[in-house]
Design a protein around this motif. Structure first.
Motif, mmCIF file in Angstrom:
data_model
loop_
_atom_site.group_PDB
_atom_site.id
_atom_site.type_symbol
_atom_site.label_atom_id
_atom_site.label_comp_id
_atom_site.label_asym_id
_atom_site.label_seq_id
_atom_site.Cartn_x
_atom_site.Cartn_y
_atom_site.Cartn_z
ATOM 1 N N LEU A 214 0.832 -1.200 0.000
ATOM 2 C CA LEU A 214 0.000 0.000 0.000
ATOM 3 C C LEU A 214 0.868 1.252 0.000
ATOM 4 C CD1 LEU A 214 -2.522 -1.272 2.657
ATOM 5 C CD2 LEU A 214 -3.044 -0.867 0.254
ATOM 6 N N ALA A 215 0.327 2.335 -0.532
ATOM 7 C CA ALA A 215 1.055 3.602 -0.591
ATOM 8 C C ALA A 215 1.249 4.157 0.819
ATOM 9 C CB ALA A 215 0.295 4.605 -1.451
ATOM 10 N N ASP A 216 2.326 4.883 1.008
ATOM 11 C CA ASP A 216 2.622 5.488 2.305
ATOM 12 C C ASP A 216 1.437 6.309 2.802
ATOM 13 O OD1 ASP A 216 5.133 4.396 2.226
ATOM 14 O OD2 ASP A 216 6.147 6.247 1.616
ATOM 15 N N GLY A 217 1.193 6.224 4.099
ATOM 16 C CA GLY A 217 0.126 7.004 4.713
ATOM 17 C C GLY A 217 -1.248 6.389 4.611
ATOM 18 N N TRP A 218 -1.348 5.147 4.177
ATOM 19 C CA TRP A 218 -2.672 4.541 3.976
ATOM 20 C C TRP A 218 -3.477 4.489 5.270
ATOM 21 C CZ3 TRP A 218 -4.203 0.189 6.579
ATOM 22 C CH2 TRP A 218 -3.188 -0.592 7.175
ATOM 23 N N GLN A 219 -2.782 4.308 6.412
ATOM 24 C CA GLN A 219 -3.508 4.231 7.686
ATOM 25 C C GLN A 219 -4.267 5.525 7.962
ATOM 26 O OE1 GLN A 219 -0.200 3.645 7.293
ATOM 27 N NE2 GLN A 219 0.505 1.945 8.571
ATOM 28 N N ASP A 220 -3.708 6.659 7.519
ATOM 29 C CA ASP A 220 -4.339 7.953 7.763
ATOM 30 C C ASP A 220 -5.502 8.229 6.818
ATOM 31 O OD1 ASP A 220 -2.453 8.515 9.764
ATOM 32 O OD2 ASP A 220 -1.035 9.285 8.273
ATOM 33 N N ARG A 221 -5.709 7.361 5.851
ATOM 34 C CA ARG A 221 -6.795 7.570 4.881
ATOM 35 C C ARG A 221 -7.955 6.602 5.074
ATOM 36 N NH1 ARG A 221 -2.031 8.109 1.669
ATOM 37 N NH2 ARG A 221 -2.203 5.938 0.973
ATOM 38 N N VAL A 222 -7.869 5.744 6.074
ATOM 39 C CA VAL A 222 -8.928 4.750 6.270
ATOM 40 C C VAL A 222 -10.282 5.424 6.456
ATOM 41 C CG1 VAL A 222 -9.792 2.941 7.800
ATOM 42 C CG2 VAL A 222 -7.381 2.968 7.163
ATOM 43 N N ALA A 223 -10.339 6.432 7.315
ATOM 44 C CA ALA A 223 -11.618 7.103 7.572
ATOM 45 C C ALA A 223 -12.149 7.827 6.341
ATOM 46 C CB ALA A 223 -11.473 8.074 8.741
ATOM 47 N N LEU A 224 -11.265 8.330 5.497
ATOM 48 C CA LEU A 224 -11.699 8.981 4.259
ATOM 49 C C LEU A 224 -12.436 7.994 3.364
ATOM 50 C CD1 LEU A 224 -11.659 11.498 2.424
ATOM 51 C CD2 LEU A 224 -9.454 10.686 1.519
ATOM 52 N N HIS A 225 -11.886 6.796 3.249
ATOM 53 C CA HIS A 225 -12.523 5.772 2.415
ATOM 54 C C HIS A 225 -13.758 5.175 3.082
ATOM 55 C CE1 HIS A 225 -9.728 5.405 -1.001
ATOM 56 N NE2 HIS A 225 -8.832 5.843 -0.152
ATOM 57 N N GLN A 226 -13.911 5.398 4.380
ATOM 58 C CA GLN A 226 -15.111 4.930 5.080
ATOM 59 C C GLN A 226 -16.251 5.937 4.991
ATOM 60 O OE1 GLN A 226 -13.567 4.145 9.000
ATOM 61 N NE2 GLN A 226 -12.980 2.045 8.498
ATOM 62 N N GLY A 240 -26.567 6.336 14.771
ATOM 63 C CA GLY A 240 -25.231 6.866 15.010
ATOM 64 C C GLY A 240 -24.361 6.965 13.781
ATOM 65 N N TYR A 241 -24.813 6.421 12.656
ATOM 66 C CA TYR A 241 -23.982 6.472 11.451
ATOM 67 C C TYR A 241 -23.776 7.914 10.974
ATOM 68 C CZ TYR A 241 -24.360 1.402 11.068
ATOM 69 O OH TYR A 241 -24.284 0.057 11.316
ATOM 70 N N ALA A 242 -24.766 8.762 11.187
ATOM 71 C CA ALA A 242 -24.647 10.151 10.736
ATOM 72 C C ALA A 242 -23.490 10.845 11.445
ATOM 73 C CB ALA A 242 -25.948 10.901 10.979
ATOM 74 N N GLN A 243 -23.424 10.724 12.753
ATOM 75 C CA GLN A 243 -22.343 11.382 13.486
ATOM 76 C C GLN A 243 -20.997 10.719 13.219
ATOM 77 O OE1 GLN A 243 -22.565 14.383 14.915
ATOM 78 N NE2 GLN A 243 -24.597 14.188 13.954
ATOM 79 N N ALA A 244 -21.016 9.415 12.956
ATOM 80 C CA ALA A 244 -19.767 8.738 12.578
ATOM 81 C C ALA A 244 -19.244 9.295 11.250
ATOM 82 C CB ALA A 244 -19.979 7.237 12.488
ATOM 83 N N ALA A 245 -20.167 9.574 10.319
ATOM 84 C CA ALA A 245 -19.778 10.152 9.024
ATOM 85 C C ALA A 245 -19.196 11.538 9.202
ATOM 86 C CB ALA A 245 -20.983 10.198 8.080
ATOM 87 N N VAL A 246 -19.802 12.340 10.044
ATOM 88 C CA VAL A 246 -19.288 13.693 10.293
ATOM 89 C C VAL A 246 -17.924 13.622 10.960
ATOM 90 C CG1 VAL A 246 -19.676 15.847 11.537
ATOM 91 C CG2 VAL A 246 -21.595 14.686 10.417
ATOM 92 N N ALA A 247 -17.776 12.701 11.911
ATOM 93 C CA ALA A 247 -16.473 12.560 12.598
ATOM 94 C C ALA A 247 -15.389 12.138 11.615
ATOM 95 C CB ALA A 247 -16.594 11.535 13.714
ATOM 96 N N ALA A 248 -15.731 11.228 10.690
ATOM 97 C CA ALA A 248 -14.751 10.806 9.686
ATOM 98 C C ALA A 248 -14.375 11.981 8.788
ATOM 99 C CB ALA A 248 -15.324 9.660 8.847
ATOM 100 N N ALA A 249 -15.379 12.728 8.332
ATOM 101 C CA ALA A 249 -15.108 13.861 7.443
ATOM 102 C C ALA A 249 -14.285 14.928 8.126
ATOM 103 C CB ALA A 249 -16.426 14.447 6.950
ATOM 104 N N SER A 250 -14.498 15.125 9.416
ATOM 105 C CA SER A 250 -13.802 16.196 10.143
ATOM 106 C C SER A 250 -12.290 16.054 10.077
ATOM 107 C CB SER A 250 -14.259 16.209 11.606
ATOM 108 O OG SER A 250 -15.628 16.522 11.694
ATOM 109 N N ARG A 251 -11.807 14.865 9.893
ATOM 110 C CA ARG A 251 -10.366 14.630 9.841
ATOM 111 C C ARG A 251 -9.731 15.176 8.569
ATOM 112 N NH1 ARG A 251 -8.927 8.531 11.329
ATOM 113 N NH2 ARG A 251 -6.902 9.488 10.993
ATOM 114 N N TYR A 252 -10.539 15.452 7.546
ATOM 115 C CA TYR A 252 -9.984 15.796 6.227
ATOM 116 C C TYR A 252 -10.434 17.164 5.723
ATOM 117 C CZ TYR A 252 -9.251 10.837 6.625
ATOM 118 O OH TYR A 252 -8.886 9.598 7.099
#
Length: 253
Positions: A214-226, A240-252
């Motif tokens: 896998l390309a470098d930094g893949w661990q930091d992109r898991v939430a983006l792909h989720q 709770g999926y709605a808030q999980a989606a917002v939390a994932a997006a907040s990282r990027y």
């Protein structure tokens, strides 16, 4: 050999699309084993019956290596769906795409359509939509694009719904079912395995990396792909999926 018949489809064409997707995945040289399609018709899909087996670390590692080869078999473009039928996701036709980059594809065909559906259902407030739209802008601008794994060309051949329930553990190894197959980024399938806790995930990833690092930094992109599957589950189940989606997006954003 025994078979089982699936008839629970949101639209008759969804059975045909799933059959075409399974056949496309099965065509990957040395790729992950896929349940054999015995018959497909409008609203009906007959597959081989997969017997239960042990969830062993050895089978997980072998599956990871095979999945890497499936991804490496590639696809003509982002959003490509095999066969003549339209693909389906979250009970609706899968949005098509003519995007030239993964970020553009993911933003326009995988994030925004399901964000709008979830917003219309009342799952998100204005602030939540703002957070996710900020990520959409970065995706569309190419700021979040990243390389595919080593053996994959421009576009990977994806299962598309690779949560743990679609990974069957037979006596001879892993068998995949219920595909939403399309062309995309390989890390999306791996992120889906992580999202719902696939058994022996570390071994799956180890087997994958042995074949196609896998390309470098893949661990930091898991939430983006989720983000896409979290939005899909927000549309389907809310909670709770709605808030999980917002939390994932907040990282990027």
């Amino acid at each position: 050999m025994e078979s089982w018949t699936k008839t629970d489809f949101p639209h008759p064409d969804a059975a045909l699309a799933e059959a075409e997707g399974l056949r496309w995945l099965a065509a990957a040289d040395g790729g992950a084993r896929v349940a054999q399609v015995r018959h497909a018709g409008p609203g009906v899909l007959e597959l081989e019956r997969v017997r239960d087996g042990s969830r062993s670390a050895e089978h997980a590692r072998t599956f990871g290596a095979a999945l890497a080869r499936t991804h490496a078999a590639g696809a003509p473009s982002f959003g490509f769906v095999p066969g003549q039928a339209t693909g389906f996701m979250a009970g609706a036709p899968m949005p098509g795409s003519d995007a030239a980059t993964w970020g553009e594809f993911y933003a326009s065909a995988r994030v925004m359509p399901f964000l709008r559906r979830a917003e219309a259902s009342g799952a998100f407030g204005a602030r939540d939509v703002e957070v996710i739209c900020a990520v959409v802008e970065r995706l569309a601008a190419g700021e979040l694009d990243h390389p595919q794994p080593a053996l994959v060309g421009e576009v990977a051949r994806l299962h598309g719904d690779l949560w743990s329930g679609n990974v069957l553990w037979s006596p001879t190894g892993v068998v995949l079912i219920d595909a939403t197959a399309h062309g995309g980024h390989a890390e999306t399938d791996l992120a889906m395995l992580d999202l719902f806790g696939a058994p022996h995930l570390a071994e799956i990833l180890a087997g994958y990396q042995e074949v196609s690092p896998l390309a470098d930094g893949w661990q930091d992109r898991v939430a983006l792909h989720q983000l896409n599957p979290l939005l899909v589950h927000t549309v389907l189940f809310g909670g709770g999926y709605a808030q999980a989606a917002v939390a994932a997006a907040s990282r990027y954003r």
